[in-house]
Motif scaffolding. Sequence first.
Motif, PDB file in Angstrom:
ATOM      1  N   UNK A  77       0.828  -1.206   0.000  1.00  0.00           N
ATOM      2  CA  UNK A  77       0.000   0.000   0.000  1.00  0.00           C
ATOM      3  C   UNK A  77       0.865   1.261   0.000  1.00  0.00           C
ATOM      4  N   UNK A  78       1.946   1.258   0.771  1.00  0.00           N
ATOM      5  CA  UNK A  78       2.857   2.400   0.780  1.00  0.00           C
ATOM      6  C   UNK A  78       3.541   2.570  -0.577  1.00  0.00           C
ATOM      7  N   UNK A  79       3.927   1.453  -1.181  1.00  0.00           N
ATOM      8  CA  UNK A  79       4.607   1.494  -2.475  1.00  0.00           C
ATOM      9  C   UNK A  79       3.690   2.066  -3.552  1.00  0.00           C
ATOM     10  N   UNK A  80       2.446   1.586  -3.585  1.00  0.00           N
ATOM     11  CA  UNK A  80       1.491   2.073  -4.578  1.00  0.00           C
ATOM     12  C   UNK A  80       1.194   3.560  -4.372  1.00  0.00           C
ATOM     13  N   UNK A  81       1.060   3.970  -3.121  1.00  0.00           N
ATOM     14  CA  UNK A  81       0.811   5.387  -2.837  1.00  0.00           C
ATOM     15  C   UNK A  81       1.994   6.237  -3.302  1.00  0.00           C
ATOM     16  N   UNK A  82       3.208   5.739  -3.090  1.00  0.00           N
ATOM     17  CA  UNK A  82       4.404   6.505  -3.442  1.00  0.00           C
ATOM     18  C   UNK A  82       4.532   6.700  -4.945  1.00  0.00           C
ATOM     19  N   UNK A  83       4.397   5.612  -5.724  1.00  0.00           N
ATOM     20  CA  UNK A  83       4.589   5.747  -7.167  1.00  0.00           C
ATOM     21  C   UNK A  83       3.401   6.422  -7.840  1.00  0.00           C
ATOM     22  N   UNK A  84       2.242   6.455  -7.163  1.00  0.00           N
ATOM     23  CA  UNK A  84       1.083   7.144  -7.708  1.00  0.00           C
ATOM     24  C   UNK A  84       1.230   8.659  -7.573  1.00  0.00           C
ATOM     25  N   UNK A  85       1.810   9.109  -6.461  1.00  0.00           N
ATOM     26  CA  UNK A  85       1.813  10.528  -6.130  1.00  0.00           C
ATOM     27  C   UNK A  85       3.084  11.279  -6.530  1.00  0.00           C
ATOM     28  N   UNK A  86       4.138  10.558  -6.894  1.00  0.00           N
ATOM     29  CA  UNK A  86       5.396  11.251  -7.186  1.00  0.00           C
ATOM     30  C   UNK A  86       6.082  10.637  -8.396  1.00  0.00           C
ATOM     31  N   UNK A  87       7.072  11.356  -8.935  1.00  0.00           N
ATOM     32  CA  UNK A  87       7.841  10.866 -10.061  1.00  0.00           C
ATOM     33  C   UNK A  87       8.678   9.662  -9.642  1.00  0.00           C
ATOM     34  N   UNK A  88       8.734   8.682 -10.539  1.00  0.00           N
ATOM     35  CA  UNK A  88       9.519   7.485 -10.252  1.00  0.00           C
ATOM     36  C   UNK A  88      10.996   7.824 -10.038  1.00  0.00           C
ATOM     37  N   UNK A  89      11.503   8.823 -10.770  1.00  0.00           N
ATOM     38  CA  UNK A  89      12.921   9.169 -10.677  1.00  0.00           C
ATOM     39  C   UNK A  89      13.303   9.719  -9.312  1.00  0.00           C
TER      40      UNK A  89
END
Length: 288
Positions: A77-89
């Motif tokens: 859930x944390x991982x999905x939230x992170x890549x959804x809200x910010x640039x992957x780079x």
Amino acid sequence: MLGLLLAFGTAISEALKDIFSKENLRFADEYTVAFSMHLVISVVLAPIVLVMGVEEVSTRFLYALFASSFIQLAVILLYMKAIKRAELSVTVPLVTLTPLFMLLSSPILIGQFPSFMGIGGILLIVIGTYLLNMEGSRSGFLAPFKNLIYSQSSRYMLIVAFLWSITANIDKVGVEETSPIFWAFSKDLLILMYLVPIVFLKSKAPLAQMKGRWLQLLGIGMFRTTSVLTQMFAIQFILVAYVISIKRSSALLIILYAIIFLHERENLKLRLLAIGIISAGLALIAIS
């Protein structure tokens, strides 16, 4: 050699899963994507487990199962939230810290410690992967660490990197107690059960989201399945820290694809330098 090949299979599957996840998170929320992913792997592995037969489980297995599934629920859930809200780079480079954390967690949890050459390989892969992820950032080399102060997504990803250093070692326990397929199925089925109430409480119209993008979500689930299985088989043959180091080099595959097939040649020298560093790290792990 088989362990290395399986670890490379994990890296390929992980790269494809991340690409599909990032794209689909533009249209579906993180809860629906996470639920769909674990639904697919559970459905795919269920008939295999039935054919092979349900294995006897020990108390040690049950402790590992509940610990790993509970932590992994938070991780996904944390991982999905992170890549959804910010640039992957900006966020993904922080995940490369997982192998470094494992230099501490693996000796404590499962008594595994890489050789000096293996440690060198891990460090080179971390550095090379970091360079690959940073080359597209406008915020400078230390962007991910600067963002720890300002970005909630970066803090999420740092937590993910640390928690993965724990669950990867617990996976080793689960595989030793049963088998790679049975462990993967048991863990992901339990996570799926955790997600059922969460997705219906937190997600808006999850069934409609899944129906509208069922093929794309199926792709995420299939890549997740191959990633999990190759990782579980790989840790039977080589050290867990080596498997995770190779897995985290999945960014190399994405960059190579972009250079060769999409003709993206910007910052080519930096990319080639990073690829060379990662290749050297992989070579050190292979001969260690």
